[in-house]
Design a protein around this motif. Sequence first.
Motif, short mmCIF file in Angstrom:
data_model
loop_
_atom_site.label_atom_id
_atom_site.label_comp_id
_atom_site.label_asym_id
_atom_site.label_seq_id
_atom_site.Cartn_x
_atom_site.Cartn_y
_atom_site.Cartn_z
N LEU A 271 -38.45 23.38 -3.54
CA LEU A 271 -37.42 24.39 -3.25
C LEU A 271 -36.05 23.75 -3.05
N ASP A 272 -35.03 24.41 -3.58
CA ASP A 272 -33.65 24.01 -3.33
C ASP A 272 -33.08 24.85 -2.18
N ASN A 273 -32.87 26.12 -2.42
CA ASN A 273 -32.38 27.08 -1.42
C ASN A 273 -31.11 26.60 -0.72
N GLY A 274 -30.16 26.14 -1.52
CA GLY A 274 -28.86 25.76 -0.99
C GLY A 274 -28.69 24.29 -0.69
N ARG A 275 -29.75 23.51 -0.77
CA ARG A 275 -29.64 22.10 -0.38
C ARG A 275 -28.85 21.27 -1.38
N SER A 276 -28.94 21.58 -2.67
CA SER A 276 -28.20 20.79 -3.65
C SER A 276 -26.69 20.92 -3.44
N SER A 277 -26.26 22.06 -2.88
CA SER A 277 -24.83 22.22 -2.61
C SER A 277 -24.36 21.34 -1.45
N MET A 278 -25.29 20.82 -0.67
CA MET A 278 -24.94 19.91 0.43
C MET A 278 -24.71 18.49 -0.07
N LEU A 279 -25.25 18.16 -1.25
CA LEU A 279 -25.07 16.83 -1.80
C LEU A 279 -23.58 16.57 -2.06
N GLY A 280 -23.11 15.42 -1.64
CA GLY A 280 -21.71 15.08 -1.86
C GLY A 280 -20.74 15.78 -0.92
N SER A 281 -21.25 16.56 0.03
CA SER A 281 -20.39 17.28 0.97
C SER A 281 -20.38 16.59 2.32
N ASP A 282 -19.65 17.19 3.27
CA ASP A 282 -19.61 16.66 4.63
C ASP A 282 -20.97 16.76 5.32
N PHE A 283 -21.91 17.49 4.70
CA PHE A 283 -23.19 17.75 5.35
C PHE A 283 -24.37 17.09 4.64
N GLN A 284 -24.09 16.18 3.73
CA GLN A 284 -25.18 15.51 3.00
C GLN A 284 -26.09 14.74 3.94
N GLU B 119 -35.89 37.20 10.37
CA GLU B 119 -34.56 37.80 10.39
C GLU B 119 -33.61 36.89 11.15
N ILE B 120 -32.45 36.59 10.54
CA ILE B 120 -31.47 35.74 11.18
C ILE B 120 -30.75 36.52 12.28
N HIS C 251 -43.48 22.98 -9.86
CA HIS C 251 -42.66 24.17 -10.09
C HIS C 251 -41.38 24.02 -9.29
N TYR C 252 -40.25 24.36 -9.89
CA TYR C 252 -38.98 24.29 -9.19
C TYR C 252 -38.50 25.69 -8.84
N ALA C 253 -38.04 25.85 -7.61
CA ALA C 253 -37.56 27.14 -7.12
C ALA C 253 -36.14 26.97 -6.62
N GLU C 254 -35.21 27.71 -7.20
CA GLU C 254 -33.82 27.60 -6.77
C GLU C 254 -33.58 28.34 -5.47
N THR C 255 -34.25 29.48 -5.29
CA THR C 255 -34.03 30.30 -4.11
C THR C 255 -35.35 30.55 -3.38
N ALA C 256 -35.23 31.12 -2.18
CA ALA C 256 -36.43 31.47 -1.42
C ALA C 256 -37.26 32.50 -2.17
N ALA D 147 -28.23 23.73 14.26
CA ALA D 147 -26.81 24.07 14.34
C ALA D 147 -26.04 23.55 13.14
N VAL D 148 -26.59 22.55 12.46
CA VAL D 148 -25.97 22.03 11.24
C VAL D 148 -26.60 22.64 10.00
N LEU D 149 -27.94 22.72 9.96
CA LEU D 149 -28.63 23.16 8.76
C LEU D 149 -28.52 24.67 8.53
N THR D 150 -28.64 25.46 9.58
CA THR D 150 -28.63 26.91 9.40
C THR D 150 -27.33 27.41 8.79
N PRO D 151 -26.14 26.97 9.24
CA PRO D 151 -24.93 27.41 8.55
C PRO D 151 -24.89 26.99 7.09
N SER D 152 -25.51 25.87 6.76
CA SER D 152 -25.55 25.42 5.37
C SER D 152 -26.40 26.34 4.51
N LEU D 153 -27.47 26.89 5.10
CA LEU D 153 -28.39 27.73 4.35
C LEU D 153 -28.03 29.21 4.41
N ALA D 154 -27.60 29.67 5.59
CA ALA D 154 -27.33 31.10 5.78
C ALA D 154 -25.86 31.45 5.72
#
Length: 473
Positions: free
Chosen positions: A296-309, A2-3, A83-88, A345-352
């Motif tokens: 697993l992706d779980n939000g990481r592909s959205s970090m590509l090309g961003s300020d958080f890559q 639990e976050i 196997h590819y998983a987009e979400t948790a 402090a960087v990764l958790t806001p990207s995922l949650a």
Amino acid sequence: MEITSPQFKQNSRRAMQDPNLQKAMGYVRTGFIERRRIAVEGLPEFDRLRDSARDIKNHTLAHLDLYLEAYETKVRGAGGEVHYAETAADARDLILGICQRTGARTVTKGKSMVSEEIELNDHLEANGIQPIETDLGEYIIQLRGEPPSHLIAPAVHLTKEQVEADFRRVHTHLPADRDLSEPTTLLAEARAILRERFLASDVGITGANFLIAETGTSVIVTNEGNGDLSQLLPKVHIVLATIEKITPTLEDVSQILRVLARSGTGQDLSVYTTFSTGPRRPGDPDGPEEYHVVILDNGRSSMLGSDFQDMLRCIRCGACMNHCPVYQEVGGHSYGSVYAGPMGAVLTPSLAGIDKAGHLPNASTFCGRCESVCPMHIPLPKMMRHWREREFERHLSPKTVRWGLGVWAFVARHPRLYRLATKLAIGTLYKFGKLKGRFRRVPFAGGWTRHRDLPAPQGKTFHELLAERKRAA
């Protein structure tokens, strides 16, 4: 897990008042840091290896789709499945489906932060499958029902006395008068119990430090050998990894391994570095009958090309945590997420989401130690500033913070007003503080003076001192 990141301040307050935690964190403040220093000084080319490791990961992230396809082709060519998983939830269901299809009742697990991220253990238990953590630190926190507090040392927040009490509480089939006073006796007891679980396991699940596109190989780095037993003894081996673990070649992995252990534990190399490619082949003395990789992706592909890559270069060594003065005081659980310290402090806001983890980027002094020791040159302070900006823009920061920054921004945009305001403020503080040289209380600065004195200014502003120096020159 639990976050609880929104409760970071409350979590931290409790942590700083916990004597057992403060005692346990003493090793982080000294042991990890000193061992890394010695290991790095013994490798003159360490900084050049860091540069190379950074470049390898940057290249991989720029061509991630191509390397994922190449890896999948190699794994299937070796008899495995990808196997590819987009979400948790997708990853949990994929793993559960494999376990149910093979009739698994028990699962042994090597240490995997990704399995913590997707709450895999809870999902397996809810469906009648018993997961058993085999890394010693993970085994201890599983007995306690706690999440890990560190990337490479999950139970670093515990003292030896706490571990002994947990072993006596859970291992009730063993003699009550047995001697558990030494770390070696605790280790021997855990080894004996886990050996039985290894032999009875139906499925083994491991994480992966690297996935090698060139060969279709998964690589795990351990110090206990539990990862090897988790993947060799069961009939089915499942690798759980995230998309950024792809690395192009064996040579690339060899370079990154040279900075991984030195940064995390101060070792030249970890005790075990295990390469696995597919299921058992004819003539192999051991190995699984089935080999599956869940990516697993779980939000990481959205970090590509961003300020958080740049965060996707992280190799989970834990060096940023070990050197962080905030983490050293409050421990990992205060962050309320699987990922703690500067990287969390960087990764958790990207995922949650920043709405749930907005406090974490603020839990930094911006001293820069995390970036200076990161083996992948990840600019963690810069990315924490980006998250602070987003928090401010979305009006998620407290009103007092937004009001204070608004006033400061207005004054800073008007140089004459800024110089007048600072001259008045410093002059007033100097007048009232010159006798003792410090303040125990200052209006609007209670967060500072509640814990420490505020040094009194010496009577002149920076601009005045700079002007004097220029005139003297």
